[in-house]
Motif scaffolding. Structure first.
Motif, PDB file in Angstrom:
ATOM      1  N   THR A   1       0.829  -1.201   0.000  1.00 32.78           N
ATOM      2  CA  THR A   1       0.000   0.000   0.000  1.00 32.78           C
ATOM      3  C   THR A   1       0.869   1.259   0.000  1.00 32.78           C
ATOM      4  O   THR A   1       0.554   2.247  -0.677  1.00 32.78           O
ATOM      5  CB  THR A   1      -0.942   0.006   1.207  1.00 32.78           C
ATOM      6  OG1 THR A   1      -1.703  -1.210   1.223  1.00 32.78           O
ATOM      7  CG2 THR A   1      -1.908   1.179   1.151  1.00 32.78           C
TER       8      THR A   1
ATOM      9  N   GLU B   1      -8.567  -6.120   5.030  1.00 34.23           N
ATOM     10  CA  GLU B   1      -8.863  -5.446   6.293  1.00 34.23           C
ATOM     11  C   GLU B   1      -9.851  -6.261   7.121  1.00 34.23           C
ATOM     12  O   GLU B   1      -9.684  -6.414   8.332  1.00 34.23           O
ATOM     13  CB  GLU B   1      -9.415  -4.053   6.016  1.00 34.23           C
ATOM     14  CG  GLU B   1      -8.390  -3.101   5.414  1.00 34.23           C
ATOM     15  CD  GLU B   1      -8.934  -1.683   5.265  1.00 34.23           C
ATOM     16  OE1 GLU B   1     -10.031  -1.411   5.770  1.00 34.23           O
ATOM     17  OE2 GLU B   1      -8.252  -0.853   4.648  1.00 34.23           O
TER      18      GLU B   1
ATOM     19  N   TYR C   1      -5.078   5.031  -3.087  1.00 33.35           N
ATOM     20  CA  TYR C   1      -5.237   4.862  -1.647  1.00 33.35           C
ATOM     21  C   TYR C   1      -4.862   6.137  -0.896  1.00 33.35           C
ATOM     22  O   TYR C   1      -4.263   7.065  -1.433  1.00 33.35           O
ATOM     23  CB  TYR C   1      -4.365   3.704  -1.156  1.00 33.35           C
ATOM     24  CG  TYR C   1      -4.650   2.378  -1.844  1.00 33.35           C
ATOM     25  CD1 TYR C   1      -5.953   1.975  -2.107  1.00 33.35           C
ATOM     26  CD2 TYR C   1      -3.610   1.533  -2.225  1.00 33.35           C
ATOM     27  CE1 TYR C   1      -6.213   0.768  -2.726  1.00 33.35           C
ATOM     28  CE2 TYR C   1      -3.845   0.319  -2.845  1.00 33.35           C
ATOM     29  CZ  TYR C   1      -5.165  -0.053  -3.102  1.00 33.35           C
ATOM     30  OH  TYR C   1      -5.409  -1.245  -3.713  1.00 33.35           O
TER      31      TYR C   1
ATOM     32  N   HIS D   1      -9.384   1.847   6.512  1.00 35.95           N
ATOM     33  CA  HIS D   1     -10.412   2.426   5.661  1.00 35.95           C
ATOM     34  C   HIS D   1     -11.757   1.759   5.912  1.00 35.95           C
ATOM     35  O   HIS D   1     -12.800   2.429   5.996  1.00 35.95           O
ATOM     36  CB  HIS D   1     -10.022   2.275   4.192  1.00 35.95           C
ATOM     37  CG  HIS D   1     -11.016   2.882   3.244  1.00 35.95           C
ATOM     38  ND1 HIS D   1     -10.951   4.202   2.845  1.00 35.95           N
ATOM     39  CD2 HIS D   1     -12.116   2.369   2.634  1.00 35.95           C
ATOM     40  CE1 HIS D   1     -11.965   4.462   2.032  1.00 35.95           C
ATOM     41  NE2 HIS D   1     -12.676   3.367   1.887  1.00 35.95           N
ATOM     42  N   ASN D   2     -11.752   0.453   6.011  1.00 39.69           N
ATOM     43  CA  ASN D   2     -12.984  -0.298   6.204  1.00 39.69           C
ATOM     44  C   ASN D   2     -13.666   0.045   7.519  1.00 39.69           C
ATOM     45  O   ASN D   2     -14.887  -0.048   7.639  1.00 39.69           O
ATOM     46  CB  ASN D   2     -12.664  -1.801   6.155  1.00 39.69           C
ATOM     47  CG  ASN D   2     -13.829  -2.624   5.662  1.00 39.69           C
ATOM     48  OD1 ASN D   2     -14.351  -3.440   6.408  1.00 39.69           O
ATOM     49  ND2 ASN D   2     -14.236  -2.422   4.420  1.00 39.69           N
TER      50      ASN D   2
ATOM     51  N   LEU E   1      -9.306  -2.847  -0.680  1.00 41.50           N
ATOM     52  CA  LEU E   1      -8.658  -3.745   0.276  1.00 41.50           C
ATOM     53  C   LEU E   1      -9.596  -4.224   1.368  1.00 41.50           C
ATOM     54  O   LEU E   1      -9.148  -4.692   2.415  1.00 41.50           O
ATOM     55  CB  LEU E   1      -7.447  -3.046   0.901  1.00 41.50           C
ATOM     56  CG  LEU E   1      -6.364  -2.574  -0.077  1.00 41.50           C
ATOM     57  CD1 LEU E   1      -5.200  -1.964   0.677  1.00 41.50           C
ATOM     58  CD2 LEU E   1      -5.883  -3.715  -0.953  1.00 41.50           C
ATOM     59  N   TRP E   2     -10.911  -4.140   1.143  1.00 43.53           N
ATOM     60  CA  TRP E   2     -11.868  -4.517   2.186  1.00 43.53           C
ATOM     61  C   TRP E   2     -11.643  -5.949   2.687  1.00 43.53           C
ATOM     62  O   TRP E   2     -11.766  -6.210   3.901  1.00 43.53           O
ATOM     63  CB  TRP E   2     -13.303  -4.379   1.677  1.00 43.53           C
ATOM     64  CG  TRP E   2     -13.728  -5.506   0.754  1.00 43.53           C
ATOM     65  CD1 TRP E   2     -13.666  -5.542  -0.594  1.00 43.53           C
ATOM     66  CD2 TRP E   2     -14.271  -6.783   1.163  1.00 43.53           C
ATOM     67  NE1 TRP E   2     -14.120  -6.745  -1.076  1.00 43.53           N
ATOM     68  CE2 TRP E   2     -14.497  -7.535  -0.013  1.00 43.53           C
ATOM     69  CE3 TRP E   2     -14.570  -7.358   2.398  1.00 43.53           C
ATOM     70  CZ2 TRP E   2     -15.021  -8.824   0.010  1.00 43.53           C
ATOM     71  CZ3 TRP E   2     -15.089  -8.648   2.420  1.00 43.53           C
ATOM     72  CH2 TRP E   2     -15.318  -9.370   1.239  1.00 43.53           C
TER      73      TRP E   2
ATOM     74  N   GLY F   1     -10.514   3.194  -2.625  1.00 39.73           N
ATOM     75  CA  GLY F   1     -10.183   2.949  -1.225  1.00 39.73           C
ATOM     76  C   GLY F   1     -10.808   1.693  -0.657  1.00 39.73           C
ATOM     77  O   GLY F   1     -10.309   1.144   0.329  1.00 39.73           O
TER      78      GLY F   1
ATOM     79  N   ASN G   1      -5.953   3.518   4.166  1.00 39.43           N
ATOM     80  CA  ASN G   1      -5.601   2.227   3.582  1.00 39.43           C
ATOM     81  C   ASN G   1      -4.251   1.745   4.093  1.00 39.43           C
ATOM     82  O   ASN G   1      -4.061   0.553   4.370  1.00 39.43           O
ATOM     83  CB  ASN G   1      -5.553   2.317   2.060  1.00 39.43           C
ATOM     84  CG  ASN G   1      -6.893   2.674   1.459  1.00 39.43           C
ATOM     85  OD1 ASN G   1      -7.082   3.779   0.947  1.00 39.43           O
ATOM     86  ND2 ASN G   1      -7.844   1.755   1.508  1.00 39.43           N
TER      87      ASN G   1
END
Length: 854
Positions: free
Chosen positions: A629, A666, A639, A648-649, A662-663, A659, A643
């Motif tokens: 990242t 995370e 990002y 972010h999540n 990458l859920w 953004g 992130n």
């Protein structure tokens, strides 16, 4: 010269076991204290009587996996009270349980099943003929799972319990903690001797290194602790010397030699803190105890084993190898000497075959009437014509401040030495060479972080001997022998000290390294053995070709979890490129992550070790993600700092765009962190061990509350995905712990019921997740081909890296060719994964080298 007084023998007799069937005589006194509450002797007697009725009136062999639980103790006492011979086996060693079931064919097996203890009746009567005196069968020290057992009588058990209770002056107000395994004769003697006096037991499986143990000990007003030498190492680490334990009366030590200076240290500590130290000596063949050192002599004679227990006596038999005229083999006589050994079920009908116990220890009797152990007959080695006493080698290194275990064979000494600053292999070898006049090639030294130990906590000398069977650094030649496989495990897991008795799970392997080793084993062994990840390396052998034609090739199989990881990541990338539309791969990967979490991290290791391994797995996910990242921040605007910090999540789940890419990573990190925090709680750790299937089912149920938005949370788009997808992880966890068809059916029904509607208007996505989940639950492997395995293994091992990097890679090629973009993204992710793995191993090697040199 001070003379010591021998206590008289306690009265015993008959073929009954008074303390087992006389529990009700102690009325409402507290028998057991657990973290859940107290159980009186009257309540215990009722439960024992009820269990005895279930065992039936005729004598039958009852196999019982020992566990420091009320249920296990109730079955044990019920069998002894009703006259059923008990085969007590290690509860934490399933391979030993199965081996002894095969060897002795018990009539009844009592063990935990689905969170409760069940009595499995294998036949209505008995297949065996028992001698009237036979009460208990125990494994000897170091022979876990061996068919050789010690035959103990009712008189043995009662006499030893009474003798111990006499010299310890156990009172009905005492409460002893079960700090040692029940299947170990020392731990069992603590139970028996206290029940014989109507005293209480703190029944717990917690380690003395656990803060919750001491909370229970204080609240229950604990009066005594029992420990082997390793226990005292743990006591040092937890600050025992400074603990406020107002009710502690005495501490006992046995199970191996404790260095004299340690004995003196703890004896003096006891004097300052108001408790006594009893140093004791025993063997399973003597039921438990043969000698004890009176507390008032521990500071003046810390190297002695003391005097015989009440009713027992010692003599010294001359042996040629004795180092002096006053030294002989220690021979013990007393009512606690075993009936003899059993090597098979036919020996259960035998009566007494042993009258006196030849201990194998060399000893002398001092002028004060105390006995001292000076060596061990069976441990003497003859190497290159020189007679070597390994115990003397250990003592020599101890003088230099080194803790060592020494054993060997006719060719070489093998030493395991605990790492200490300033000492390396060459320096230690030189000390031993100078002391023993051996050539350097005959001294094999292995530096270890801690000694290998048996479940009882005793040193595991066979494991040390196995270390010496191969050089410390064995190159991996790609073969299938134990040495080659040890080298493979050491290389992939970046571990030292891998022995043929090691297993993948025992070495701390996880889902990231699982794929590489599984594919290597498939290639080297000609097939992947069932449960290979928990199987010792020495038991992994190449498969013989099947069929009449010896050239017939085996059918290649691929682990289902590996196949699903490979398929899912290809579908994730391909769908994002829009080369095709097969979505749901990331959600399926969450279920697989839960499945692998349960397989590789929820092992029988102690709580702290499980927490450490889980934390390491989280780091192996989070650190490469943060590194990539950071790179992406430099080359694109995809990002931001949320992130980079994997937040972010959590902070902005409602903000869509790059953004949100990458859920999945995370969410997985959040779920693992919460699970780590949960299992770090001693009560939760105990619950998982007691209910390995029930706990994840309950957690999946809680997760489904958020899945169906039944707990008043905001809409899914307003909260972190980890909350709404946790049920997938928990169901994967439960799938891995499913042991019966009903359990698998429950998990399957839950998954098939929960998936529909989770992706509104996307039936193909739901079908993909559901089908993959069903395969994970019901099929351990799938038919495959060697080249397919290689490709799938590379993709599965790199699935995290591919997911992480493909967002920045595929757009470079997307306008040229979508298939090219897919291939490029997959290959780049594999390359990034390989680079991270190599960097991690290199860093680990450098750190170990720095520690050795420092």
């Amino acid at each position: 010269m001070r003379r010591v007084t021998l206590l008289p023998a306690p009265p015993t007799g008959g073929h009954a076991l008074p303390f087992a069937h006389g529990l009700a005589l102690h009325g409402d006194r507290t028998a057991f204290v657990t973290s859940e509450g107290k159980i009186s002797y009257r309540e215990l007697a009722d439960r024992v009587a009820d269990t005895a009725r279930k065992l039936g009136p005729g004598r039958r062999m009852v196999l019982l996996p020992g566990a420091n639980t009320v249920d296990a103790l109730v079955v044990h006492l019920a069998a002894l009270a009703a006259g059923h011979p008990v085969l007590l086996v290690p509860g934490d060693h399933p391979e030993a349980v199965e081996a002894l079931i095969d060897a002795y064919d018990p009539d009844v097996v009592a063990r935990p099943a689905g969170g409760v203890w069940a009595i499995e009746e294998r036949r209505p009567g008995s297949a065996h003929v028992f001698h009237p005196d036979l009460a208990l069968l125990l494994s000897t020290s170091g022979s876990t799972g061996s068919p050789k057992l010690v035959r103990l009588s009712y008189e043995n058990l009662q006499a030893n319990a009474e003798a111990i209770a006499t010299y310890l002056d156990i009172r009905d107000t005492d409460r002893a903690a079960t700090t040692l395994p029940m299947h170990y004769c020392y731990g069992l003697s603590v139970v028996h001797s206290h029940l014989a006096r109507g005293a209480g037991l703190l029944v717990t499986g917690l380690s003395v290194a656990d803060a919750c143990f001491w909370e229970l000990f204080r609240s229950a007003r604990g009066t005594s602790l029992a420990g082997v030498p390793y226990t005292f190492d743990l006591l040092d680490r937890v600050g025992f010397a400074d603990m406020d334990l107002p009710h502690l009366r005495y501490v006992t030590q046995a199970g191996g030699r404790l260095a004299p200076e340690r004995v003196r240290h703890y004896a003096e500590l006891g004097v300052r803190r108001g408790w006594d130290l009893f140093v004791m000596y025993g063997q399973t063949e003597a039921t438990a105890r043969m000698a004890y050192l009176p507390p008032e002599l521990t500071t003046s004679h810390p190297g002695a084993i003391g005097i015989p227990v009440p009713g027992g006596s010692f003599s010294l038999d001359h042996v040629d190898e004795a180092p002096g005229d006053d030294v002989g083999e220690l021979v013990y006589s007393g009512p606690n000497v075993m009936l003899g050994y059993a090597h098979s079920a036919d020996d259960l009908a035998l009566g007494r075959t042993v009258d006196a116990l030849r201990t194998g220890d060399l000893a002398r009797r001092t002028e004060d009437g105390l006995y001292e152990i000076v060596g061990r007959r069976s441990r003497f080695l003859k190497i290159l014509g020189l007679r070597i006493d390994p115990q003397q080698v250990e003592a020599m290194l101890e003088r230099y401040g080194l803790s060592a275990l020494c054993t060997g064979d006719d060719e070489a000494l093998s030493l395991a030495v605990v790492r200490r600053p300033g000492w390396d292999v060459r320096r230690i070898r030189r000390r031993v060479v100078d002391e023993c006049a051996l050539p350097p090639r005959a001294v094999r030294v292995h530096i270890v972080a801690e000694f290998p130990r048996l479940p009882s906590g005793k040193p595991d000398y066979p494991a040390v001997r196995a270390l010496g069977e191969r050089p410390a650094e064995t190159p991996d030649h790609g073969g299938s022998g134990p040495d080659d496989l040890c080298a493979l495990y050491a290389r992939v897991l970046d571990r030292t000290g891998v022995t043929p008795d090691s297993s993948f799970v025992g070495l701390g392997g996880d889902s990231l390294s699982y794929v590489e080793i599984s594919l290597q084993l498939e290639q080297r062994l000609g097939g992947l053995p069932a449960n290979w990840h928990t199987t010792p390396i020495r038991e992994l052998a190449p498969r013989e070709p099947q069929g009449a034609n010896s050239q017939t090739r085996h059918r290649t199989r691929l682990e289902t979890s590996v196949a699903l990881r490979a398929i899912a990541i290809v579908c994730v990338v391909g769908s994002h490129i829009r080369l095709f539309e097969i979505r749901g791969g990331a959600h399926l990967l969450l279920a697989v992550a839960g499945f692998n979490f349960a397989r590789f991290l929820l092992t029988s290791a102690e709580r702290r070790e499980r927490v450490r391994r889980t934390a390491r797995s989280i780091a192996r996910i989070a650190l490469p993600t943060m590194a990539w990242t950071a790179f992406a921040l430099l080359v694109s605007d995809d990002y931001d700092w949320t992130n980079l910090l994997l937040m972010h999540n959590a902070l902005a789940p409602q903000i869509m765009g790059p953004g949100i890419h990458l859920w999945f990573v995370e969410a997985l990190v959040y779920i693992l962190l919460v699970t780590l925090a949960l299992l770090a709680v001693p009560a939760a750790d105990r619950a998982e061990r007691r209910f390995p299937y029930g706990l994840p089912v309950v957690l999946a149920g809680l997760g489904l509350l958020t899945r169906y938005e039944l707990v008043g949370l905001p809409e899914r788009s307003q909260i972190t995905d980890a909350v709404t997808v946790f049920w997938l992880f928990a169901l994967g966890w439960a799938a891995a712990k499913s042991r019966t068809v009903p359990q698998r059916l429950l998990v399957t029904v839950a998954g098939l019921a929960a998936v529909p509607g989770f992706f509104p208007g996307e039936p193909r996505r739901e079908a993909f997740v559901a089908i993959g989940f069903v395969l994970l639950v019901w099929l351990s492997t799938l038919p495959s081909h060697r080249r397919v395995n290689q490709a799938a293994g590379a993709l599965a091992a790199a699935s995290l890296s591919i997911y992480l990097t493909h967002w920045q890679v595929y757009p470079i090629f997307d306008d040229v060719s979508e298939p090219l973009a897919l291939v490029a993204a997959l290959l780049f992710g594999i390359g990034y994964s390989t680079a991270v793995t190599r960097l991690t191993r290199w860093t680990g090697q450098r750190l170990r080298r720095v520690r050795r040199e420092g």
